[in-house]
Motif scaffolding. Structure first.
Motif, PDB file in Angstrom:
ATOM      1  N   UNK A 117     -17.015  35.468  -1.144  1.00 23.77           N
ATOM      2  CA  UNK A 117     -17.363  36.722  -0.462  1.00 23.77           C
ATOM      3  C   UNK A 117     -16.523  37.868  -1.020  1.00 23.77           C
ATOM      4  N   UNK A 118     -15.364  37.552  -1.596  1.00 24.05           N
ATOM      5  CA  UNK A 118     -14.535  38.593  -2.215  1.00 24.05           C
ATOM      6  C   UNK A 118     -15.317  39.259  -3.330  1.00 24.05           C
ATOM      7  N   UNK A 119     -15.906  38.450  -4.215  1.00 26.88           N
ATOM      8  CA  UNK A 119     -16.701  39.009  -5.305  1.00 26.88           C
ATOM      9  C   UNK A 119     -17.966  39.671  -4.771  1.00 26.88           C
ATOM     10  N   UNK A 120     -18.598  39.072  -3.767  1.00 28.89           N
ATOM     11  CA  UNK A 120     -19.857  39.598  -3.236  1.00 28.89           C
ATOM     12  C   UNK A 120     -19.647  40.897  -2.478  1.00 28.89           C
ATOM     13  N   UNK A 121     -18.721  40.900  -1.529  1.00 26.98           N
ATOM     14  CA  UNK A 121     -18.564  42.045  -0.638  1.00 26.98           C
ATOM     15  C   UNK A 121     -17.598  43.094  -1.153  1.00 26.98           C
ATOM     16  N   UNK A 122     -16.511  42.678  -1.732  1.00 24.80           N
ATOM     17  CA  UNK A 122     -15.461  43.619  -2.132  1.00 24.80           C
ATOM     18  C   UNK A 122     -15.657  44.089  -3.558  1.00 24.80           C
ATOM     19  N   UNK A 123     -16.106  43.206  -4.440  1.00 23.26           N
ATOM     20  CA  UNK A 123     -16.210  43.543  -5.847  1.00 23.26           C
ATOM     21  C   UNK A 123     -17.470  44.284  -6.232  1.00 23.26           C
ATOM     22  N   UNK A 152      -8.455  38.372  -7.039  1.00 27.77           N
ATOM     23  CA  UNK A 152      -9.030  37.484  -8.042  1.00 27.77           C
ATOM     24  C   UNK A 152      -7.877  36.919  -8.854  1.00 27.77           C
ATOM     25  N   UNK A 153      -7.767  35.603  -8.911  1.00 25.97           N
ATOM     26  CA  UNK A 153      -6.715  34.931  -9.675  1.00 25.97           C
ATOM     27  C   UNK A 153      -7.272  34.545 -11.038  1.00 25.97           C
ATOM     28  N   UNK A 154      -6.680  35.058 -12.091  1.00 24.38           N
ATOM     29  CA  UNK A 154      -7.139  34.809 -13.462  1.00 24.38           C
ATOM     30  C   UNK A 154      -6.271  33.734 -14.107  1.00 24.38           C
ATOM     31  N   UNK A 155      -6.451  32.512 -13.687  1.00 19.56           N
ATOM     32  CA  UNK A 155      -5.615  31.449 -14.227  1.00 19.56           C
ATOM     33  C   UNK A 155      -6.132  30.925 -15.541  1.00 19.56           C
ATOM     34  N   UNK A 159     -12.356  30.993 -15.847  1.00 15.75           N
ATOM     35  CA  UNK A 159     -12.462  30.687 -14.419  1.00 15.75           C
ATOM     36  C   UNK A 159     -11.666  31.706 -13.606  1.00 15.75           C
ATOM     37  N   UNK A 160     -12.214  32.043 -12.440  1.00 11.87           N
ATOM     38  CA  UNK A 160     -11.552  32.974 -11.535  1.00 11.87           C
ATOM     39  C   UNK A 160     -11.618  32.383 -10.136  1.00 11.87           C
TER      40      UNK A 160
END
Length: 164
Positions: A117-123, A152-155, A159-160
């Motif tokens: 939902x972070x990518x969907x709603x916030x991003x 968003x963690x860019x490890x 992949x995120x």
């Protein structure tokens, strides 16, 4: 401004030009020509892979750890009321810059895990973001999600992981 095979460069992607959303990718070399001190003009690099498409209101950050440009969210203009119909724009892309050995720039879509939902709603369109180390902090804009935030963690490359 990021380091490219030929020196430091400024990279732009998308935006609005002449009243329409764009999918233009260009860069400007920032290292002046040693002889005359003049910057070179804008260049459109050849790319491989499926890019983000028409996009505005997104954010982009250079991630030193993966040597990639990370592009997050945005809109293609199909959902100006922000009701979620342009969900396909709520994704994360990586752009690998060309090198002397591999001149083609390449796009890849990133697998997003965790609280998507972070990518969907916030991003989506009109967010604010900043990069700190291996994390992109997102702060939402727009009527439906104002005040929401996430990370968003860019490890691992490609992949995120999202967390609210």
């Amino acid at each position: 401004a990021e380091k490219h095979a030929g020196g430091r460069c400024l990279i732009t992607y998308g935006g609005i030009s002449h009243g329409a959303a764009s999918d233009s990718l260009q860069y400007l070399m920032l290292d002046a020509d040693a002889e005359d001190g003049v910057l070179s003009g804008w260049t459109t690099p050849a790319t491989v892979g499926e890019g983000p498409g028409i996009r505005f209101g997104h954010s982009a950050h250079w991630h030193e750890g993966s040597n990639r440009l990370v592009l997050v969210g945005g809109s293609d203009g199909s959902d100006l009321l922000r009701d979620g119909d342009d969900y396909h724009c709520r994704s994360v892309y990586l752009l690998r810059l060309g090198t002397a050995d591999e001149p083609m720039w390449s796009w890849e879509t990133v697998a997003v895990s965790g609280d998507v939902s972070v990518a969907k709603d916030i991003g989506g369109r009109c967010h604010l973001s900043f990069l700190a180390g291996d994390k992109i902090f997102l702060f939402a804009g727009g009527a439906n999600v104002s005040g929401a935030s996430g990370v968003l963690h860019l490890g691992e490359p490609g992949a995120v992981r999202c967390e609210a």
